[in-house]
Design a protein around this motif. Structure first.
Motif, PDB file in Angstrom:
ATOM      1  N   ILE A 143       5.470   8.772   9.842  1.00 58.25           N
ATOM      2  CA  ILE A 143       6.547   9.374   9.051  1.00 58.25           C
ATOM      3  C   ILE A 143       6.999  10.689   9.679  1.00 58.25           C
ATOM      4  CG2 ILE A 143       7.054  10.417   6.803  1.00 58.25           C
ATOM      5  CD1 ILE A 143       5.118   8.218   5.633  1.00 58.25           C
ATOM      6  N   HIS A 144       6.036  11.487  10.119  1.00 52.67           N
ATOM      7  CA  HIS A 144       6.402  12.748  10.771  1.00 52.67           C
ATOM      8  C   HIS A 144       7.243  12.503  12.010  1.00 52.67           C
ATOM      9  CE1 HIS A 144       3.040  15.400   8.829  1.00 52.67           C
ATOM     10  NE2 HIS A 144       3.972  15.014   7.990  1.00 52.67           N
ATOM     11  N   ARG A 145       6.851  11.498  12.792  1.00 53.18           N
ATOM     12  CA  ARG A 145       7.616  11.197  13.999  1.00 53.18           C
ATOM     13  C   ARG A 145       9.048  10.822  13.646  1.00 53.18           C
ATOM     14  NH1 ARG A 145       3.466   8.785  16.508  1.00 53.18           N
ATOM     15  NH2 ARG A 145       4.014   6.778  15.630  1.00 53.18           N
ATOM     16  N   SER A 164       0.851  -1.196   0.000  1.00 50.46           N
ATOM     17  CA  SER A 164       0.000   0.000   0.000  1.00 50.46           C
ATOM     18  C   SER A 164       0.883   1.240   0.000  1.00 50.46           C
ATOM     19  CB  SER A 164      -0.881   0.001   1.233  1.00 50.46           C
ATOM     20  OG  SER A 164      -0.087   0.293   2.365  1.00 50.46           O
ATOM     21  N   GLY A 165       0.280   2.382  -0.320  1.00 54.34           N
ATOM     22  CA  GLY A 165       1.039   3.625  -0.400  1.00 54.34           C
ATOM     23  C   GLY A 165       1.821   3.924   0.876  1.00 54.34           C
ATOM     24  N   GLY A 166       1.159   3.757   2.010  1.00 55.23           N
ATOM     25  CA  GLY A 166       1.817   4.054   3.277  1.00 55.23           C
ATOM     26  C   GLY A 166       3.004   3.148   3.515  1.00 55.23           C
ATOM     27  N   ASN A 167       2.847   1.868   3.206  1.00 50.24           N
ATOM     28  CA  ASN A 167       3.946   0.929   3.427  1.00 50.24           C
ATOM     29  C   ASN A 167       5.095   1.157   2.459  1.00 50.24           C
ATOM     30  OD1 ASN A 167       3.330  -0.820   5.694  1.00 50.24           O
ATOM     31  ND2 ASN A 167       1.514  -1.368   4.503  1.00 50.24           N
ATOM     32  N   GLN A 168       4.754   1.567   1.232  1.00 49.60           N
ATOM     33  CA  GLN A 168       5.824   1.901   0.290  1.00 49.60           C
ATOM     34  C   GLN A 168       6.653   3.054   0.837  1.00 49.60           C
ATOM     35  OE1 GLN A 168       3.754   2.767  -3.331  1.00 49.60           O
ATOM     36  NE2 GLN A 168       3.629   0.621  -3.935  1.00 49.60           N
ATOM     37  N   GLN A 169       5.956   4.076   1.347  1.00 50.92           N
ATOM     38  CA  GLN A 169       6.696   5.218   1.862  1.00 50.92           C
ATOM     39  C   GLN A 169       7.533   4.818   3.067  1.00 50.92           C
ATOM     40  OE1 GLN A 169       7.463   7.558   0.301  1.00 50.92           O
ATOM     41  NE2 GLN A 169       7.104   9.587   1.114  1.00 50.92           N
ATOM     42  N   LYS A 170       7.040   3.839   3.843  1.00 53.14           N
ATOM     43  CA  LYS A 170       7.841   3.366   4.973  1.00 53.14           C
ATOM     44  C   LYS A 170       9.125   2.706   4.487  1.00 53.14           C
ATOM     45  CE  LYS A 170       4.103   2.569   8.256  1.00 53.14           C
ATOM     46  NZ  LYS A 170       3.311   1.480   8.875  1.00 53.14           N
ATOM     47  N   VAL A 171       9.060   2.043   3.326  1.00 52.39           N
ATOM     48  CA  VAL A 171      10.277   1.436   2.772  1.00 52.39           C
ATOM     49  C   VAL A 171      11.293   2.536   2.461  1.00 52.39           C
ATOM     50  CG1 VAL A 171      11.256   0.103   0.859  1.00 52.39           C
ATOM     51  CG2 VAL A 171       9.060  -0.555   1.831  1.00 52.39           C
ATOM     52  N   VAL A 172      10.803   3.624   1.877  1.00 51.56           N
ATOM     53  CA  VAL A 172      11.711   4.736   1.565  1.00 51.56           C
ATOM     54  C   VAL A 172      12.292   5.302   2.851  1.00 51.56           C
ATOM     55  CG1 VAL A 172      11.908   6.994   0.480  1.00 51.56           C
ATOM     56  CG2 VAL A 172      10.378   5.294  -0.490  1.00 51.56           C
ATOM     57  N   VAL A 173      11.415   5.527   3.833  1.00 57.16           N
ATOM     58  CA  VAL A 173      11.875   6.074   5.110  1.00 57.16           C
ATOM     59  C   VAL A 173      12.924   5.146   5.724  1.00 57.16           C
ATOM     60  CG1 VAL A 173      11.160   6.623   7.465  1.00 57.16           C
ATOM     61  CG2 VAL A 173       9.726   7.302   5.548  1.00 57.16           C
ATOM     62  N   ALA A 174      12.626   3.849   5.718  1.00 59.61           N
ATOM     63  CA  ALA A 174      13.546   2.890   6.321  1.00 59.61           C
ATOM     64  C   ALA A 174      14.908   2.934   5.634  1.00 59.61           C
ATOM     65  CB  ALA A 174      12.970   1.477   6.224  1.00 59.61           C
ATOM     66  N   VAL A 227      13.826  15.870   1.941  1.00 58.60           N
ATOM     67  CA  VAL A 227      12.525  15.185   1.943  1.00 58.60           C
ATOM     68  C   VAL A 227      11.553  15.987   1.085  1.00 58.60           C
ATOM     69  CG1 VAL A 227      10.686  14.264   3.366  1.00 58.60           C
ATOM     70  CG2 VAL A 227      12.974  14.482   4.307  1.00 58.60           C
ATOM     71  N   GLU A 228      10.939  15.296   0.140  1.00 59.89           N
ATOM     72  CA  GLU A 228       9.969  15.963  -0.730  1.00 59.89           C
ATOM     73  C   GLU A 228       8.595  15.383  -0.475  1.00 59.89           C
ATOM     74  OE1 GLU A 228      11.025  16.886  -5.263  1.00 59.89           O
ATOM     75  OE2 GLU A 228      11.956  15.112  -4.487  1.00 59.89           O
ATOM     76  N   ASN A 229       7.618  16.206  -0.177  1.00 63.78           N
ATOM     77  CA  ASN A 229       6.234  15.768   0.017  1.00 63.78           C
ATOM     78  C   ASN A 229       6.120  14.344   0.553  1.00 63.78           C
ATOM     79  OD1 ASN A 229       4.775  18.085  -0.822  1.00 63.78           O
ATOM     80  ND2 ASN A 229       5.421  17.644  -2.915  1.00 63.78           N
ATOM     81  N   PRO A 230       6.564  14.108   1.778  1.00 69.69           N
ATOM     82  CA  PRO A 230       6.647  12.726   2.251  1.00 69.69           C
ATOM     83  C   PRO A 230       5.293  12.059   2.435  1.00 69.69           C
ATOM     84  CG  PRO A 230       7.074  14.249   4.044  1.00 69.69           C
ATOM     85  CD  PRO A 230       6.983  15.080   2.801  1.00 69.69           C
ATOM     86  N   CYS A 231       4.221  12.819   2.462  1.00 70.23           N
ATOM     87  CA  CYS A 231       2.949  12.203   2.844  1.00 70.23           C
ATOM     88  C   CYS A 231       1.912  12.212   1.745  1.00 70.23           C
ATOM     89  CB  CYS A 231       2.405  12.890   4.099  1.00 70.23           C
ATOM     90  SG  CYS A 231       3.517  12.647   5.477  1.00 70.23           S
ATOM     91  N   TRP A 232       2.330  12.288   0.506  1.00 74.09           N
ATOM     92  CA  TRP A 232       1.379  12.229  -0.597  1.00 74.09           C
ATOM     93  C   TRP A 232       0.790  10.843  -0.724  1.00 74.09           C
ATOM     94  CZ3 TRP A 232       2.857  15.212  -5.671  1.00 74.09           C
ATOM     95  CH2 TRP A 232       2.499  16.556  -5.496  1.00 74.09           C
ATOM     96  N   GLY A 233      -0.512  10.774  -0.726  1.00 80.19           N
ATOM     97  CA  GLY A 233      -1.183   9.498  -0.934  1.00 80.19           C
ATOM     98  C   GLY A 233      -0.913   8.497   0.174  1.00 80.19           C
TER      99      GLY A 233
END
Lengths: 522, 341, 304
Positions: free
Chosen positions: A457-459, A420-430, A442-448
């Protein structure tokens, strides 16, 4: 939950609509109506089913169950054509425009009014469109191409397109996501006028402030179901937020721990190609350890170039980029990553991640090669040696990060594209945070990304800053910038127009600067 | 989604299986199937099986060449030109270079690989420097290569006495030896070893990792700091080298000389592209699909003999497979959807 | 020195097949269908024209068969590439191979020959004689005595240009190419628009093939399109699908072809002169794309 009042007649009604995509139930038995002349807001998180509901209403998606009635009559919508004929118009979040066609052509496509030979009577149609534009006091040049126009003008084209077709129900999907606060005021004034003319306005958004300020009635959606209906005057932002998420939202607490030493500084950095005026024009900023520097601005005012210059994706034509006391202008992307610069790209599906690669493969990108001499940092000593990969280390690393960053997946060898979108972004964050960067872009970290993942992600970003890293946060979401940043710089036409301290942050002042207004200083 | 993908693979297989059973059940159509099987695997001492393997060898070589490019997301469809120039160079060196046979053979191999690689790099330069898309540039370069080869073997380097448009034969000692009693030569070992190397390195090496990720997304590779330019040219060089080597094995092995059209008329390169696509660009599956297409071609020849069906039916079936694949496989090459950008 | 009347007379028959295919390709390009199966569509057109002539005994039958075959290939492309969402490149590869296999297969199945097919029943497309104009030096050679398809092709350039700019369906084709989902959002099926472009392209390519097989010569050889579909594609890329530019560019290629043909007469080997258009194509592309990329850089990347 029915509110009894002296209601206007319903223009249309959705009855028990359900729709699923594969195993995902996107809409579950949704029933509501749109009344004549009202300003209705539909709120919900990403993935709550708002857009799907509108897709069904607009004839773009066929419901699995349920039906729609117009003025009490049951109708089956086969395509958007039927919805348009029934008096519906929609401004999609991602504009449905043709970049290389003129404004006039954009308005006419699909509604050409062709004569017997199939030829488009451009002269006649031009007059009609022009008078509509005058009526709403828009400033649009009918012969201009969309690609040459700013975002707010593009939105006006969408609205003209809709009204030209005689829409009596106007649906807008996240219309203010791309606008400055000033432009939002203009938009809402226009929408109010439409209501006064007896047209119904349906606003889909997650910005509760705007809902409270402008709407008359609110529908709340969650997980594909309609969970609440309120009169705007009888509710408040807190209640709506709770209904939307289904629980109390934890607010992220920001603690500023800015340290005196400068991690990175830009000195008069420009990016220029060809003989045109520079796309990034003499930007100077200093980033201190522990500081989050936010960058606001309407898309396309040099933010991309700023990021590219810092990351080495584009060469700076003037100025210096200093990182930890050293000019890094000549370093490649790989070298910059090795000395501790990280990057979370906005477009995670094609830039931030390789969607067809596995989680494990994505998590080592940038660190797959030999570690530079003397720069072996903890936690990632060697995913390869002599040009060969160490799959065991790569897998262990992936499993560790999946656990630490709460990436919901059956296995670390899953394709990233299936998450899912959130989990994909977590991969990037990780990936980026596990490299322990000294500077993170960091560019628009919370899109979608859904609300739960947003606060996660904010934390993470705040925690990284607390450990002494400097963060350059580019975002289109002012709320996000205000929440996280120590300072916010506003970009306009390639220049850093003004830098606000956290204490002087104000949506209207920032918004004015975003549209190039430097004089309006408090 | 995943289930429908299985269905789209299994359903046609089931239909083909039933079709074959039906053909076998009806006495009149039985010879068709028998002819196919005989063409692909039969013959005296399994002669036809070795023809299939000989064709497989060339197809596998070209499939590996195509695979390397496609895996990196490079739409190099100029394999034909690279193959032809490799073959031509090998033939010219083989026929005209004086010296001991082994020396001639090795020099010819290296020259062929260099020729193939240069042609691929030329397409790359057109792309990166002159901004002519690789797909178009590499394809257009096929034509000058084929015409040049055609000119060379029909004029200056023609074996006039033979009457055909072809070069002289490679001297016997320099040729790739054949497996006794067959027309299959040791070239298949060379190609096979190359294939194993390609498949293994793709999974285990850093280079393979980077190439793969770059193929998935170029933007990702760039922001991850991969040396994208070097990867680009190295991939093309490897791809062209393998194509050139394949041309060498055809000249020094199967045909023993360069004959006009011998590498283009059988559509080796297009078949290899089809094989790579049928394998969904997955390295380990590519040899299987390459063998399948080799079998399809020789089987069709068998059918022609037994049932008088023109052998081009093989190409038609191949085309239908590619089309079917396009229908179920989505945007395998173009990547992403074209809507909503 | 080369430009004598025989060369001038031959230019139109060299550029016409390429021009027809280029017009079709431009339509696809505008509709954002990356059709690189022009080559295959021309080949089936050439073959179908011969078949049509043989079975109906008339050149009109040949044209009719070519139109049907071209439209069929356009529909096949549409089915796999547009309706099923397949990759345009893969579909094109499939169609090109299909055209080669199918024509060779049918050549043997229908006529029992291999490689080349000649038959007295293959009737040539009539030529338009312009009477007195024919006597004007050079211009007469160029204009008079050309096949109907030559004139049709030239006319189609202007007709298509007018159509794209003034007809509602032309507007929709351009719209479909820029943003298909936008077109869907105003209730027009982009799939249908793209299919229409593909069918038109298939027909035009097939007519180009017919010009090859029942006008330039009256026979069919395997693979007789010989890369002309790719040249057409290059012309369209070079002109960014702008029709007014396509005609002169196609004529340039026709001229090169004609001169190559003449040089063969002067003793240059055929294989080398036939490579000329491809070398020209590469040079032309280098110039065209250099210019384009410089312009793009100057404009910066505009996000739509």
């Amino acid at each position: 939950m029915q509110i009894e009042n002296q209601v206007q007649p319903a223009v249309c009604r959705l009855n028990g609509i359900s729709k699923s995509f594969g195993d995902i139930q996107a809409l579950c038995d949704v029933t509501f109506e749109v009344r004549k002349g009202e300003f209705l807001a539909i709120v919900g998180e990403n993935g709550a089913g708002k857009s799907t509901a509108m897709g069904v209403l607009f004839g773009l998606l066929e419901p699995d169950a349920g039906h729609i009635t117009f003025a009490g009559e049951r109708r089956k919508l086969k395509s958007a054509r039927d919805a348009i004929d029934a008096g519906f118009g929609m401004v999609h979040q991602h504009f449905k425009l043709y970049p290389d066609l003129t404004v006039l052509e954009n308005v006419l496509v699909g509604y050409e009014g062709a004569n017997g030979f199939g030829l488009v009577p451009f002269q006649e149609r031009r007059k009609a469109v022009a008078s509509l534009i005058r009526e709403f006091e828009f400033t649009l040049d009918l012969d201009r191409k969309i690609s040459d126009m700013p975002v707010d003008a593009r939105q006006q084209v969408e609205i003209v397109k809709m009204l030209f077709r005689g829409a009596s129900v106007v649906i807008l999907d996240e219309p203010t996501a791309v606008l400055t606060p000033q432009e939002c005021v203009t938009l809402y004034a226009m929408l109010k006028r439409l209501c006064a003319q007896g047209k119904s306005v349906v606003l889909i958004t997650h910005k509760l402030g705007e809902v409270m300020d402008h709407s008359e009635r609110v529908l709340v959606m969650r997980h594909g179901a309609l969970v609440a209906e309120r009169k705007t005057s009888q509710t408040d932002q807190g209640e709506l937020a709770e209904l939307m998420v289904g629980r109390q939202i934890e607010t992220v607490e920001k603690i500023s721990r800015i340290q005196p030493q400068v991690v990175a500084s830009l000195q008069g950095v420009s990016v220029q190609s060809g003989s045109d005026k520079p796309r990034l024009d003499g930007v100077s900023i200093e980033l201190r350890a522990g500081e989050i520097f936010g960058v606001a601005g309407v898309t396309g005012n040099g933010q991309k170039e700023l990021v590219n210059a810092v990351m080495g994706l584009e060469k700076n034509s003037a100025g210096q980029i200093i990182f930890q006391g050293r000019d890094i202008g000549g370093l490649t992307v790989a070298e910059r990553r090795q000395i501790g610069i990280g990057y979370m790209a906005e477009d995670r599906m094609t830039i931030g991640l390789a969607a067809r690669g596995t989680i494990a493969e994505n998590l080592i990108a940038g660190r797959e090669g030999p570690s530079p001499k003397g720069a072996v940092r903890e936690g990632h000593s060697g995913f390869s040696s002599y040009g060969f990969l160490h799959w065991r280390q790569i897998r262990d690393h992936a499993q560790r990060l999946v656990k630490n960053y709460d990436i919901r997946t059956p296995s670390a060898m899953q394709r990233v594209g299936n998450l899912s979108g959130g989990n994909q972004q977590k991969v990037v964050v990780a990936r980026e945070l596990s490299a322990a960067p000294k500077l993170l872009v960091v560019e628009n970290p919370c899109w979608g990304v859904d609300v739960g993942a947003i606060s996660f992600i904010h934390r993470q970003i705040l925690q990284l800053a607390e450990t002494g890293a400097a963060i350059l946060l580019i975002s289109n979401d002012l709320e996000e910038l205000f929440e996280l940043s120590d300072r916010v710089g506003v970009m306009f036409e390639g220049r850093m127009n003004r830098v606000f301290d956290r204490s002087e942050l104000d949506a209207f002042a920032v918004g004015a600067t975003m549209s190039g207004d430097e004089e309006q200083r408090p | 989604m995943i289930r429908s993908r299985y269905v789209s693979i299994i359903a046609p297989l089931a239909i083909i299986f039933l079709g074959v059973l039906t053909l076998l059940a009806i006495p009149q159509t039985r010879p068709v199937v028998e002819g196919f099987l005989n063409g692909a695997f039969g013959g005296r001492n399994h002669f036809n099986l070795f023809s299939t393997l000989a064709r497989f060898s060339i197809l596998l070589g070209m499939a590996m060449s195509v695979l390397v490019s496609f895996r990196a997301g490079l739409l190099n469809i100029g394999g034909e030109g690279q193959l032809v120039l490799g073959g031509l160079t090998a033939a010219l060196v083989g026929v005209y270079l004086p010296g001991p046979p082994l020396y001639v053979s090795v020099v010819a191999l290296l020259a062929a690989m260099t020729a193939g690689a240069s042609w691929a790099v030329l397409a790359g330069l057109l792309d990166r420097v002159a901004k002519v898309p690789l797909l178009i540039g590499s394809l257009l370069l096929n034509y000058p290569a084929s015409y040049l080869a055609s000119y060379f073997v029909s004029h200056p380097f023609r074996d006039v006495a033979s009457g055909a448009t072809q070069t002289h034969r490679i001297m016997t000692e320099a040729r790739l030896p054949r497996f006794p009693g067959t027309i299959l030569d040791y070239g298949i070992l060379l190609i096979g070893a190359t294939a194993i190397l390609v498949i293994a390195l793709e999974k285990t090496s850093v280079f393979g990792y980077r190439v793969r990720m770059q193929g998935y997304s170029y933007g990702f590779a760039r922001t991850s700091g991969f040396p994208t330019g070097a990867l680009y040219y190295r991939t093309l060089i490897i791809s062209g080298m393998i194509a050139g080597m394949t041309g060498y094995t055809a000249v020094f092995g199967l045909n023993q000389r360069y004959i006009d059209g011998m590498l283009t008329i059988p559509l080796y390169t297009w078949t290899a592209i089809a094989a790579v696509l049928l394998a969904a660009i997955i390295p380990l599956i590519t040899p299987v699909t390459a063998f399948f297409f080799a079998m399809l071609a020789t089987g069709a020849i068998g059918m022609e003999r037994s049932a008088d069906i023109p052998r081009e039916i093989g190409q038609i079936v191949q085309a239908v497979i590619v089309l079917y694949l396009a229908g179920v496989g989505g945007k395998m090459l173009s990547g992403g959807t074209k809507e909503d950008h | 020195m080369f430009l004598d009347s025989a060369i001038i007379e031959s230019i139109p028959r060299f550029f016409t097949p390429v021009l027809l295919a280029a017009i079709g390709s431009a339509l696809c390009e505008r509709a954002a269908v990356f059709n690189i199966a022009l080559e295959g569509m021309m080949l089936v057109g050439a073959f179908a024209a011969v078949v049509g002539c043989v079975y109906t005994g008339s050149w009109m039958g040949g044209i009719g068969f070519a139109i049907v075959a071209g439209a069929a290939f356009g529909l096949i492309f549409s089915f796999f590439g547009v309706q099923r969402g397949g990759d345009d490149i893969i579909v094109s590869i499939g169609l090109n191979v299909l055209a080669i296999g199918l024509t060779a297969f049918l050549l043997r199945a229908l006529f029992g020959v291999q490689g080349q097919f000649e038959d007295p029943r293959i009737v040539e497309i009539p030529k338009v004689n312009l009477g007195p104009v024919a006597d004007i030096p050079f211009i007469g050679d160029l204009l008079s005595g050309q096949s109907i398809l030559v004139w049709f092709a030239v006319l189609m350039v202007f007709a298509t240009h007018f159509f794209l700019n003034n007809h509602y369906y032309g507007l929709r084709i351009r719209a479909a190419g820029q943003n298909a989902s936008a077109l869907r959002s105003v209730g027009v099926s982009p799939e249908r628009v793209k299919t229409a472009a593909l069918v038109a392209c298939g027909i035009l390519c097939a007519l180009g093939g017919a010009q090859l097989s029942i006008s330039n010569v009256t026979l069919f050889t395997e693979g007789m399109s010989a890369g002309r579909g790719w040249i057409a594609l290059v012309i369209v890329m070079m002109c960014s699908a702008r029709l007014p530019w396509i005609l002169p560019t196609a004529i340039l290629f026709g001229l090169v072809d004609a001169m190559g043909f003449r040089m063969q007469g002067l003793g240059l080997p055929q294989q080398l002169t036939e490579a000329l258009p491809y070398l020209l194509a590469i040079v032309v592309l280098i110039i065209a794309f250099r210019r384009k990329s410089i312009r793009q850089q100057a404009l910066g990347q505009s996000d739509a």
